[in-house]
Design a protein around this motif. Structure first.
Motif, PDB file in Angstrom:
ATOM      1  N   GLN A 185     -18.567  -6.603  -2.522  1.00 31.20           N
ATOM      2  CA  GLN A 185     -18.125  -6.585  -4.018  1.00 31.20           C
ATOM      3  C   GLN A 185     -16.750  -7.084  -4.029  1.00 31.20           C
ATOM      4  OE1 GLN A 185     -18.835  -2.074  -4.292  1.00 31.20           O
ATOM      5  NE2 GLN A 185     -17.097  -1.965  -5.418  1.00 31.20           N
ATOM      6  N   ALA A 186     -16.192  -7.279  -5.519  1.00 32.91           N
ATOM      7  CA  ALA A 186     -14.578  -7.378  -5.675  1.00 32.91           C
ATOM      8  C   ALA A 186     -13.966  -6.583  -4.954  1.00 32.91           C
ATOM      9  CB  ALA A 186     -14.362  -7.704  -7.078  1.00 32.91           C
ATOM     10  N   GLY A 187     -12.687  -7.092  -4.333  1.00 33.65           N
ATOM     11  CA  GLY A 187     -11.526  -6.442  -4.021  1.00 33.65           C
ATOM     12  C   GLY A 187     -10.402  -6.606  -4.788  1.00 33.65           C
ATOM     13  N   VAL A 188      -9.139  -6.294  -4.226  1.00 34.49           N
ATOM     14  CA  VAL A 188      -8.036  -6.305  -4.783  1.00 34.49           C
ATOM     15  C   VAL A 188      -7.107  -7.405  -4.707  1.00 34.49           C
ATOM     16  CG1 VAL A 188      -5.956  -5.081  -5.394  1.00 34.49           C
ATOM     17  CG2 VAL A 188      -8.016  -3.876  -5.104  1.00 34.49           C
ATOM     18  N   LEU A 189      -6.871  -8.280  -5.636  1.00 36.09           N
ATOM     19  CA  LEU A 189      -5.681  -9.353  -5.602  1.00 36.09           C
ATOM     20  C   LEU A 189      -5.187  -9.622  -6.855  1.00 36.09           C
ATOM     21  CD1 LEU A 189      -4.849 -11.604  -3.559  1.00 36.09           C
ATOM     22  CD2 LEU A 189      -6.553 -12.899  -4.377  1.00 36.09           C
ATOM     23  N   LEU A 190      -4.056  -9.440  -6.942  1.00 41.65           N
ATOM     24  CA  LEU A 190      -3.091  -9.294  -8.110  1.00 41.65           C
ATOM     25  C   LEU A 190      -1.606 -10.032  -7.798  1.00 41.65           C
ATOM     26  CD1 LEU A 190      -2.053  -6.166  -9.899  1.00 41.65           C
ATOM     27  CD2 LEU A 190      -3.070  -6.436  -7.706  1.00 41.65           C
ATOM     28  N   ALA A 191      -1.091 -10.357  -8.858  1.00 41.88           N
ATOM     29  CA  ALA A 191       0.546 -10.698  -8.685  1.00 41.88           C
ATOM     30  C   ALA A 191       1.236  -9.444  -9.290  1.00 41.88           C
ATOM     31  CB  ALA A 191       0.798 -11.827  -9.209  1.00 41.88           C
ATOM     32  N   VAL A 192       2.409  -9.021  -8.906  1.00 42.69           N
ATOM     33  CA  VAL A 192       3.268  -8.085  -9.267  1.00 42.69           C
ATOM     34  C   VAL A 192       4.524  -8.602  -9.200  1.00 42.69           C
ATOM     35  CG1 VAL A 192       4.248  -5.752  -9.483  1.00 42.69           C
ATOM     36  CG2 VAL A 192       1.553  -6.172  -8.971  1.00 42.69           C
ATOM     37  N   GLY A 193       5.288  -9.216 -10.267  1.00 44.53           N
ATOM     38  CA  GLY A 193       6.549  -9.756 -10.164  1.00 44.53           C
ATOM     39  C   GLY A 193       6.399 -10.986  -9.162  1.00 44.53           C
ATOM     40  N   ASP A 194       7.244 -10.959  -7.887  1.00 43.54           N
ATOM     41  CA  ASP A 194       7.241 -12.347  -7.183  1.00 43.54           C
ATOM     42  C   ASP A 194       6.442 -11.738  -5.939  1.00 43.54           C
ATOM     43  OD1 ASP A 194       8.977 -10.240  -6.134  1.00 43.54           O
ATOM     44  OD2 ASP A 194      10.584 -11.858  -5.654  1.00 43.54           O
ATOM     45  N   THR A 195       5.633 -10.702  -6.167  1.00 46.33           N
ATOM     46  CA  THR A 195       4.969 -10.445  -4.702  1.00 46.33           C
ATOM     47  C   THR A 195       3.251 -10.415  -4.853  1.00 46.33           C
ATOM     48  OG1 THR A 195       6.657  -8.683  -4.183  1.00 46.33           O
ATOM     49  CG2 THR A 195       4.305  -8.447  -3.316  1.00 46.33           C
ATOM     50  N   LEU A 196       2.627 -11.100  -4.157  1.00 51.04           N
ATOM     51  CA  LEU A 196       1.119 -11.058  -4.002  1.00 51.04           C
ATOM     52  C   LEU A 196       0.469  -9.565  -3.444  1.00 51.04           C
ATOM     53  CD1 LEU A 196      -1.537 -12.867  -4.368  1.00 51.04           C
ATOM     54  CD2 LEU A 196      -1.144 -13.350  -2.114  1.00 51.04           C
ATOM     55  N   VAL A 197      -0.269  -9.003  -4.221  1.00 48.07           N
ATOM     56  CA  VAL A 197      -0.517  -7.618  -3.724  1.00 48.07           C
ATOM     57  C   VAL A 197      -2.015  -7.901  -3.320  1.00 48.07           C
ATOM     58  CG1 VAL A 197      -0.987  -5.063  -4.256  1.00 48.07           C
ATOM     59  CG2 VAL A 197       1.260  -6.584  -4.968  1.00 48.07           C
ATOM     60  N   ALA A 198      -2.513  -7.572  -2.167  1.00 50.04           N
ATOM     61  CA  ALA A 198      -3.858  -7.521  -1.597  1.00 50.04           C
ATOM     62  C   ALA A 198      -4.331  -6.386  -1.088  1.00 50.04           C
ATOM     63  CB  ALA A 198      -3.982  -8.715  -0.709  1.00 50.04           C
ATOM     64  N   GLY A 199      -5.673  -6.018  -1.340  1.00 50.96           N
ATOM     65  CA  GLY A 199      -6.351  -4.837  -0.703  1.00 50.96           C
ATOM     66  C   GLY A 199      -6.948  -5.401   0.668  1.00 50.96           C
ATOM     67  N   LEU A 200      -6.328  -4.907   1.589  1.00 53.33           N
ATOM     68  CA  LEU A 200      -6.740  -5.149   3.069  1.00 53.33           C
ATOM     69  C   LEU A 200      -7.258  -3.807   3.809  1.00 53.33           C
ATOM     70  CD1 LEU A 200      -4.239  -7.829   4.148  1.00 53.33           C
ATOM     71  CD2 LEU A 200      -6.467  -8.239   3.035  1.00 53.33           C
ATOM     72  N   SER A 201      -8.534  -3.630   4.111  1.00 50.40           N
ATOM     73  CA  SER A 201      -9.149  -2.561   4.605  1.00 50.40           C
ATOM     74  C   SER A 201      -8.840  -1.376   3.652  1.00 50.40           C
ATOM     75  CB  SER A 201      -8.414  -1.921   5.993  1.00 50.40           C
ATOM     76  OG  SER A 201      -8.898  -3.029   6.799  1.00 50.40           O
ATOM     77  N   GLY A 202      -8.089  -0.196   3.868  1.00 49.61           N
ATOM     78  CA  GLY A 202      -7.916   0.772   2.964  1.00 49.61           C
ATOM     79  C   GLY A 202      -6.383   0.798   2.507  1.00 49.61           C
ATOM     80  N   ARG A 203      -5.820  -0.378   2.571  1.00 55.53           N
ATOM     81  CA  ARG A 203      -4.291  -0.620   2.233  1.00 55.53           C
ATOM     82  C   ARG A 203      -3.965  -1.497   1.326  1.00 55.53           C
ATOM     83  NH1 ARG A 203      -2.033   1.775   7.158  1.00 55.53           N
ATOM     84  NH2 ARG A 203      -0.102   1.364   6.614  1.00 55.53           N
ATOM     85  N   LEU A 204      -3.088  -1.343   0.458  1.00 50.38           N
ATOM     86  CA  LEU A 204      -2.315  -2.322  -0.558  1.00 50.38           C
ATOM     87  C   LEU A 204      -1.419  -3.213   0.372  1.00 50.38           C
ATOM     88  CD1 LEU A 204      -2.330  -0.651  -3.922  1.00 50.38           C
ATOM     89  CD2 LEU A 204      -3.544  -2.662  -3.305  1.00 50.38           C
TER      90      LEU A 204
END
Length: 381
Positions: A185-204
């Motif tokens: 199922q879909a995970g976490v991937l988004l931009a916050v300012g100049d940072t790419l934020v991804a969900g990897l295992s149980g961590r952002l």
């Protein structure tokens, strides 16, 4: 670490592991029947909403993420059809055919649309034409992120890859050790300012979008249990973002909020859900696996309210719109609840095939997509 160390065998094993996770989760669902939901009370309308339009597209069975861009919505179907609609009227603005079934999509910046096929191809489209496609090293169930002239892909093997949005050239790849099992199922991937934020295992994880280097990591949920299924900890798609604060859910483990400027964990609370979150400046909303809807206070993580009237209904990730928090369910109903106390404000009907993705809002229109391919636009009365 940055790409270069993963062998073809390792990538093949990652591919197998994601398929195993799909089988394991499906097996749990089959082996443990859900209780029958209680009948819903009569709908007492507290907020006026009417259906403005409806269109039909091919069926949707993959983890669709509908993209709202200005007054347009972009969606896709199982067969690889990618469609852009005018949210105000439902009028079709463009249609493209990828030519094969999809596994993830749709990511869009309003100009370039991107999807991932079941054969692990990331495909970039503009209007009705294909710009490029690139073979991935693993499966992906998360819509690509299109931002800053680049296309970012979160792989099921815990990798993040960046491509040039114009020509598909690979810019970098961030790889992590593959887990035995991952979620289909879909995970976490988004931009916050100049940072790419991804969900990897149980961590952002905060990533430099130009180089792929890791800036920070913040745990949301921790592994637990005695076997691979119980130890599974993955962040699920649908996050609440307010400024630099991002709140996410670790699958059936926890809900937590972090400061994406520096990776500081603000709070984490135990929670047993499998779908994403939404929220505003004061509250974070989500549904537990048993259909209970919860609101947490964004400052502390303390519970603000609980609504159990939808218990045992399979709910989507929510949408916050006006004074409502909105969920779709597996019977095709759309539930509008009060942000203040969780009380019912209205209940909308579609085609009864089940809502396929989190509802979105564009051009003052609430747009929902069903598994049978019904696309419905609702507006205030």
């Amino acid at each position: 670490m940055i790409e270069g160390t993963r062998s073809p065998l390792a990538r093949a094993l990652a591919l197998v592991s994601s398929v195993l996770m799909a089988a394991a989760v499906a097996g749990c669902a089959v082996g443990t029947p859900r209780p029958t939901p209680a009948p819903l009370p009569a709908n007492i309308t507290q907020i006026g909403v009417r259906q403005a339009w409806a269109v039909k597209v091919p069926t949707v069975g993959f983890p669709l993420q509908v993209s709202a861009q200005g007054s347009q919505v972009v969606l896709a179907s199982d067969d690889g059809t990618v469609i852009t609609l005018d949210a105000a009227t439902g009028r079709e603005l463009s249609r493209a055919a990828v030519g094969e079934p999809l596994a993830a999509g749709v990511g869009s910046d309003g100009r370039i649309n991107a999807v991932v096929t079941r054969s692990n191809q990331v495909v970039a489209l503009q209007g009705g034409r294909e710009l490029w496609r690139h073979k991935l090293g693993s499966q992906s169930y998360t819509a690509p992120l299109v931002a800053g002239g680049r296309v970012f892909v979160l792989g099921a093997d815990r990798s993040v890859t960046a491509f040039d949005g114009r020509n598909g050239a690979q810019l970098w790849n961030l790889a992590r050790p593959a887990e035995p099992l991952v979620l289909r199922q879909a995970g976490v991937l988004l931009a916050v300012g100049d940072t790419l934020v991804a969900g990897l295992s149980g961590r952002l994880v905060g990533v430099d979008p130009d180089t792929g280097s890791v800036r920070w990591e913040a745990p949301v949920g921790a592994s637990r249990g005695t076997n691979d299924v119980e130890r599974l900890v993955d962040l699920v798609g649908g996050v609440r973002r307010q400024g630099t604060e991002v709140c996410a859910r670790a699958f059936q483990t926890a809900v937590g909020c972090i400061n994406a400027a520096n990776g500081t964990l603000r709070w984490s609370k135990p929670a047993n859900g499998a779908t994403g979150l939404a929220g505003d400046a004061d509250l974070v909303f989500g549904a537990e696996s048993d259909g209970k809807v919860l609101a947490w206070r964004s400052a502390t993580g303390e519970r603000a309210w609980l609504n159990d009237s939808l218990q045992w209904r399979v709910l989507t990730s929510p949408l916050v719109l006006g004074r409502s928090v909105i969920f779709g369910d597996s019977t095709g109903l759309v539930h509008m609840l009060s942000r203040e106390d969780g009380g019912s404000l209205n209940r909308l009907t579609t085609d009864s095939s089940g809502i396929a993705a989190a509802p979105v809002a564009a051009a003052d229109t609430l747009v929902v997509v069903t598994r049978a391919g019904g696309v419905f636009g609702f507006v205030p009365e």
